[in-house]
Design an enzyme around this catalytic site. Structure first.
Site: not given
Ligand code: F6P
Length: 322
Positions: A11, A72, A102-103, A126-128, A130, A170, A172, A188, A223, A251
């Protein structure tokens, strides 16, 4: 002159372009010839590898996404495609690769290095947020700012209409984006996979607040829980307030790169190139306690990322005020 390449994998994040710019500039400073691999490991297999120049990175520092593309790659899991990738690098005399990803991407690259003389250095991107072994991954700050702007805007309509908004972020399997956004966005409710939650506790709290005049609610839901629609229904049925779901979606991966990510891109890349020049072969640059360290792939890929306890403890206060 040594040759070094850079590739984006998985990603994309806002900050990759800033990293590419620093890569080219710092390579020249260290007397290295910089190369780009286009479209992730797919481009490595299909020989989309080109020399980079100052002109290639002019004007890209502000832009989200990645000028050289990302992907990917399923094919990279297969040995004969990895062999093809190695041949493409060998033919050009490229012996070192910086990987933004990512890893999973690092693990894939590790396989390649076991099958060749290639050295790689990973930059967590990665925005995650993680990846185990590093507090920070490139792109997270920009993503959090995109979410912050979205939550602020949704609050305007939520408060005007007297509605509950369930905002899905998002991440993951990781609740980091949701947690930090809930804490900084004045939500809240915050639901993430790392923390058990009790909707009855929320219900007691929310009904009381409603009685005292609260007109709207903002819930941030990760998510990973796949629960946004259920929570929206819960607001209507149990709290008696009209609700809407906003899935922020992709976004969160884009937008103008924040100052923090531009600086982190520059610092991560500098450390990665230095590590490769020092002869580190399969390593990942990690950021912890305000400084950078070069870790082995095992340090980051063998364990599971955990949100720091101190942050989780703040998250535990959601839904437990009664
Ligand atoms: O790993 C980054 C991420 O944006 C996750 O937050 C999300 O679950 C996933 O990739 C979405 O993947 P794709 O862009 O393949 O829909």
């Amino acid at each position: 002159m040594k040759k070094m390449a850079i590739v984006c994998s998985g990603g994309d994040v806002s900050g990759m372009n800033a990293a590419l710019k620093r890569f080219v500039e710092y390579c020249f400073r260290r007397n290295i010839e910089p190369w780009f691999v286009y479209d992730g490991y797919e481009g490595l297999i299909d020989d989309r590898i080109e020399r980079a120049t100052y002109a290639s990175v002019a004007g890209i520092i502000t832009r989200g996404g990645t000028k050289i593309g990302s992907a990917r790659s399923k094919r990279f899991m297969e040995e004969h495609y990895r062999k093809q990738a190695i041949e493409n690098l060998d033919r050009r005399g490229i012996g070192a690769l910086v990987v933004l990803g990512g890893d999973g991407s690092f693990r894939g690259m590790h396989k390649l290095t076991q099958e060749s003389d290639l050295a790689f250095c990973g930059i967590p991107a990665t925005i995650d947020n993680d990846i185990a072994g590093t507090e920070y991954c490139l792109g997270v700050d920009t993503a959090l700012n995109v979410i912050k702007d979205a939550v602020d805007a949704i609050r305007d309509t939520a408060s005007s209409f007297g509605r509950a908004f369930v905002i899905e972020t998002m991440g993951r399997e990781c609740g980091y984006l949701a947690l930090v956004s809930a804490l900084t966005g004045g939500a809240e409710m915050c639901l993430i996979p790392e923390l058990p939650y009790d909707l009855n506790a929320y219900k007691r709290d929310f009904l009381k607040e409603k009685e005292e005049g609260r007109r709207y609610f903002i819930a941030i839901v990760s998510e990973a829980l796949n629960a946004s629609e259920t929570v929206a229904k819960w607001f209507e049925e149990e709290i008696g307030i009209e609700s809407r779901v906003t899935v922020l979606g992709h976004i969160q991966r884009g937008g103008v790169t924040s100052v923090h990510d531009r600086l982190m891109a520059s610092r991560f890349v500098t450390h990665a190139i230095d590590a490769l020049l020092e002869g580190r072969k399969n390593s990942v640059i990690c950021y912890n306690d305000g400084g950078f360290e070069v870790k082995t792939l095992n340090d980051v890929a063998l364990s599971h990322y955990q949100i720091p306890d101190e942050l989780l403890n703040l998250g535990k206060e959601f839904g437990s005020n009664c």
